[in-house]
Design an enzyme around this catalytic site. Sequence first.
Site, mmCIF file in Angstrom:
data_model
loop_
_atom_site.group_PDB
_atom_site.id
_atom_site.type_symbol
_atom_site.label_atom_id
_atom_site.label_comp_id
_atom_site.label_asym_id
_atom_site.label_seq_id
_atom_site.Cartn_x
_atom_site.Cartn_y
_atom_site.Cartn_z
ATOM 1 N N ILE A 195 0.841 -1.211 0.000
ATOM 2 C CA ILE A 195 0.000 0.000 0.000
ATOM 3 C C ILE A 195 0.872 1.256 0.000
ATOM 4 O O ILE A 195 0.582 2.226 -0.706
ATOM 5 C CB ILE A 195 -0.958 -0.017 1.207
ATOM 6 C CG1 ILE A 195 -1.842 -1.263 1.173
ATOM 7 C CG2 ILE A 195 -1.829 1.234 1.214
ATOM 8 C CD1 ILE A 195 -2.680 -1.490 2.425
ATOM 9 N N ARG A 205 12.472 -0.833 7.721
ATOM 10 C CA ARG A 205 13.672 -1.450 8.290
ATOM 11 C C ARG A 205 14.647 -1.852 7.194
ATOM 12 O O ARG A 205 15.855 -1.781 7.379
ATOM 13 C CB ARG A 205 13.279 -2.654 9.152
ATOM 14 C CG ARG A 205 12.500 -2.247 10.392
ATOM 15 C CD ARG A 205 11.801 -3.418 11.016
ATOM 16 N NE ARG A 205 10.861 -4.048 10.090
ATOM 17 C CZ ARG A 205 10.053 -5.049 10.395
ATOM 18 N NH1 ARG A 205 10.068 -5.543 11.613
ATOM 19 N NH2 ARG A 205 9.218 -5.544 9.511
ATOM 20 N N THR A 206 14.114 -2.239 6.030
ATOM 21 C CA THR A 206 14.961 -2.653 4.904
ATOM 22 C C THR A 206 14.670 -1.748 3.713
ATOM 23 O O THR A 206 13.510 -1.658 3.296
ATOM 24 C CB THR A 206 14.626 -4.115 4.510
ATOM 25 O OG1 THR A 206 14.607 -4.907 5.700
ATOM 26 C CG2 THR A 206 15.636 -4.669 3.536
ATOM 27 N N ARG A 219 -2.550 1.347 11.364
ATOM 28 C CA ARG A 219 -3.267 0.888 12.554
ATOM 29 C C ARG A 219 -3.149 1.958 13.649
ATOM 30 O O ARG A 219 -2.107 2.599 13.796
ATOM 31 C CB ARG A 219 -2.685 -0.431 13.083
ATOM 32 C CG ARG A 219 -3.107 -1.641 12.310
ATOM 33 C CD ARG A 219 -4.589 -1.981 12.495
ATOM 34 N NE ARG A 219 -5.015 -3.163 11.769
ATOM 35 C CZ ARG A 219 -5.571 -3.148 10.548
ATOM 36 N NH1 ARG A 219 -5.785 -2.029 9.903
ATOM 37 N NH2 ARG A 219 -5.934 -4.284 9.980
ATOM 38 N N GLU A 275 -10.906 1.085 18.429
ATOM 39 C CA GLU A 275 -12.073 1.252 17.544
ATOM 40 C C GLU A 275 -13.267 0.475 18.071
ATOM 41 O O GLU A 275 -13.085 -0.616 18.611
ATOM 42 C CB GLU A 275 -11.709 0.762 16.122
ATOM 43 C CG GLU A 275 -10.612 1.612 15.500
ATOM 44 C CD GLU A 275 -10.163 1.110 14.125
ATOM 45 O OE1 GLU A 275 -10.770 0.158 13.614
ATOM 46 O OE2 GLU A 275 -9.206 1.678 13.589
ATOM 47 N N HIS A 287 -12.437 4.177 9.810
ATOM 48 C CA HIS A 287 -11.757 2.992 9.256
ATOM 49 C C HIS A 287 -12.426 2.551 7.951
ATOM 50 O O HIS A 287 -12.976 1.455 7.864
ATOM 51 C CB HIS A 287 -11.733 1.854 10.278
ATOM 52 C CG HIS A 287 -10.698 0.813 9.972
ATOM 53 N ND1 HIS A 287 -10.080 0.063 10.948
ATOM 54 C CD2 HIS A 287 -10.161 0.374 8.794
ATOM 55 C CE1 HIS A 287 -9.224 -0.776 10.397
ATOM 56 N NE2 HIS A 287 -9.253 -0.609 9.083
ATOM 57 N N GLY A 300 -10.706 2.681 4.912
ATOM 58 C CA GLY A 300 -9.640 2.564 3.907
ATOM 59 C C GLY A 300 -9.989 1.663 2.733
ATOM 60 O O GLY A 300 -9.739 2.019 1.578
HETATM 61 P P1 NAP Z 1 3.074 -4.816 3.610
HETATM 62 O O1 NAP Z 1 3.138 -4.958 2.118
HETATM 63 O O2 NAP Z 1 3.440 -5.972 4.464
HETATM 64 O O3 NAP Z 1 3.989 -3.562 3.987
HETATM 65 C C1 NAP Z 1 4.358 -3.249 5.290
HETATM 66 C C2 NAP Z 1 5.453 -2.180 5.239
HETATM 67 O O4 NAP Z 1 5.706 -1.753 6.595
HETATM 68 C C3 NAP Z 1 6.776 -2.671 4.668
HETATM 69 O O5 NAP Z 1 7.346 -1.662 3.890
HETATM 70 C C4 NAP Z 1 7.632 -2.922 5.907
HETATM 71 O O6 NAP Z 1 9.016 -2.763 5.605
HETATM 72 C C5 NAP Z 1 7.116 -1.808 6.824
HETATM 73 N N1 NAP Z 1 7.342 -2.086 8.250
HETATM 74 C C6 NAP Z 1 6.881 -3.115 8.982
HETATM 75 N N2 NAP Z 1 7.315 -3.035 10.261
HETATM 76 C C7 NAP Z 1 8.083 -1.921 10.316
HETATM 77 C C8 NAP Z 1 8.820 -1.298 11.346
HETATM 78 N N3 NAP Z 1 8.869 -1.798 12.592
HETATM 79 N N4 NAP Z 1 9.498 -0.159 11.069
HETATM 80 C C9 NAP Z 1 9.471 0.362 9.801
HETATM 81 N N5 NAP Z 1 8.778 -0.175 8.782
HETATM 82 C C10 NAP Z 1 8.101 -1.309 9.044
HETATM 83 O O7 NAP Z 1 1.620 -4.392 4.059
HETATM 84 P P2 NAP Z 1 0.493 -3.590 3.246
HETATM 85 O O8 NAP Z 1 -0.302 -4.510 2.422
HETATM 86 O O9 NAP Z 1 1.113 -2.397 2.604
HETATM 87 O O10 NAP Z 1 -0.445 -3.139 4.501
HETATM 88 C C11 NAP Z 1 0.082 -2.357 5.519
HETATM 89 C C12 NAP Z 1 -0.899 -2.218 6.662
HETATM 90 O O11 NAP Z 1 -1.930 -1.312 6.315
HETATM 91 C C13 NAP Z 1 -1.666 -3.467 7.074
HETATM 92 O O12 NAP Z 1 -0.892 -4.329 7.900
HETATM 93 C C14 NAP Z 1 -2.839 -2.888 7.825
HETATM 94 O O13 NAP Z 1 -2.548 -2.748 9.199
HETATM 95 C C15 NAP Z 1 -3.016 -1.509 7.195
HETATM 96 N N6 NAP Z 1 -4.271 -1.399 6.408
HETATM 97 C C16 NAP Z 1 -5.212 -0.495 6.783
HETATM 98 C C17 NAP Z 1 -6.374 -0.386 6.039
HETATM 99 C C18 NAP Z 1 -7.437 0.613 6.381
HETATM 100 O O14 NAP Z 1 -8.601 0.355 6.133
HETATM 101 N N7 NAP Z 1 -7.084 1.768 6.936
HETATM 102 C C19 NAP Z 1 -6.617 -1.233 4.966
HETATM 103 C C20 NAP Z 1 -5.639 -2.151 4.632
HETATM 104 C C21 NAP Z 1 -4.458 -2.227 5.363
HETATM 105 P P3 NAP Z 1 10.185 -3.505 6.433
HETATM 106 O O15 NAP Z 1 9.694 -4.890 6.718
HETATM 107 O O16 NAP Z 1 11.366 -3.417 5.513
HETATM 108 O O17 NAP Z 1 10.386 -2.688 7.680
HETATM 109 C C1 8YV Z 2 -10.628 -3.700 6.833
HETATM 110 C C2 8YV Z 2 -8.078 -3.333 7.066
HETATM 111 O O1 8YV Z 2 -11.414 -2.609 7.142
HETATM 112 O O2 8YV Z 2 -7.318 -4.959 5.548
HETATM 113 C C3 8YV Z 2 -7.098 -4.345 6.588
HETATM 114 O O3 8YV Z 2 -6.061 -4.513 7.259
HETATM 115 O O4 8YV Z 2 -7.823 -2.646 7.995
HETATM 116 C C4 8YV Z 2 -9.351 -3.112 6.330
HETATM 117 O O5 8YV Z 2 -9.276 -3.412 4.982
HETATM 118 C C5 8YV Z 2 -10.679 -4.596 8.013
HETATM 119 O O6 8YV Z 2 -9.735 -5.581 7.995
HETATM 120 C C6 8YV Z 2 -12.071 -5.211 8.058
HETATM 121 O O7 8YV Z 2 -12.331 -5.696 9.294
#
Ligand code: NAP
Ligand code: 8YV
Length: 323
Positions: free
Chosen positions: A156, A176-177, A233, A262, A280, A282
Amino acid sequence: MPNGRPRILVPGKMSQRVLDRLPAHFELVFVAAADPTLVTVDLASSVSGIAVQGKIAAGFIDAFPNVEIIANFGVGYDGVDAGHAAKRGVTVTNTPDVLTEEVADTAIGLLLNTVRRFPAAEQWLRQGRWAKDGAFALSPLTLRGRTVGLYGLGRIGLAIAKRLEAFGVSIAYHTRTPREGLAYTHYPTLKGMAEAVDTIIVIVPGTESTRKTIDAEILDALGPQGVLINVGRGTTINEAALADALQRGVIAAAGLDVFENEPHVPEALLALPNVSLLPHVGSASQATRNAMADLVVDNLVAWFETGAALTPVAETPFKRKTA
Ligand code: NAP
Ligand code: 8YV
């Protein structure tokens, strides 16, 4: 496995599309919440899989001696104790990729709402104040000339960065990387990035390593023109420190889609005019939630039909054992 079909448990709420699709493949059973005291002896031994849109603690996993897979609705699986699942040999799946572009769109919308105050401007119009009191106040902040630091540059984060390129802002990131082949400036520390940018977008997972890392020190480093956006989060932010920083002008504004507890949002944040708040949302379009629901079901079907899940999380790269 009564009647030869795997029994899938759904604790608490779940996407209707998941509930509609599962019965074609599985026997579906329910409990009101992921609470081990609600699990009967018959249920305990017969459940092979769990579909969840919420929290699953270690004690709940342990209540099911024959559970093989936990399919999480969402890419973020901080609600599921995946470390414990791994120790038990239970596979956990999540819903990556299918929501990436939707969440990146939301991040950009929230950034613009926060910087240019569009929600307040719309309220001004709807309340008849444009006609009565004149033009809405000019926004003190602009996106022009900003340097945006992404805290997290995974699926994302990268999709947000690609969008930001079109906005003509400078882009940096902290992970981190470092990622290879990108022109964005990498900062090995969050503090270093906060000192160098005026806007931070948080898109890291909710883990122990990110917990409350956006604190008073980081907000101070971001500075008085600073804007903080969180679409990752709520646990990543010290919300009391953020409210204090916004009240005292330590940073200028914040936009939040996620919160620590939440659906409860701290009164201190609700009371502030320089915060844009979303519940929430997203990934919350019908199309994207349908795609997430399908991936939950498809993971369960693939596990029981082919022996491998489609999108297991890193902690549980298991294949299904056949008797
Ligand atoms: P992802 O592809 O696993 O990416 C996670 C990123 O965070 C990587 O670049 C990772 O890099 C970095 N990271 C992890 N731990 C870290 C740390 N301690 N310090 C610095 N960087 C760190 O995950 P994604 O698919 O992009 O999703 C990310 C997060 O978005 C989900 O886990 C979820 O919590 C959130 N999200 C929210 C919504 C919403 O509705 N608001 C929807 C979907 C997802 P390194 O490992 O190199 O550090
Ligand atoms: C959802 C999210 O709202 O995918 C995630 O990590 O935070 C959102 O897409 C949530 O997981 C639905 O409960």
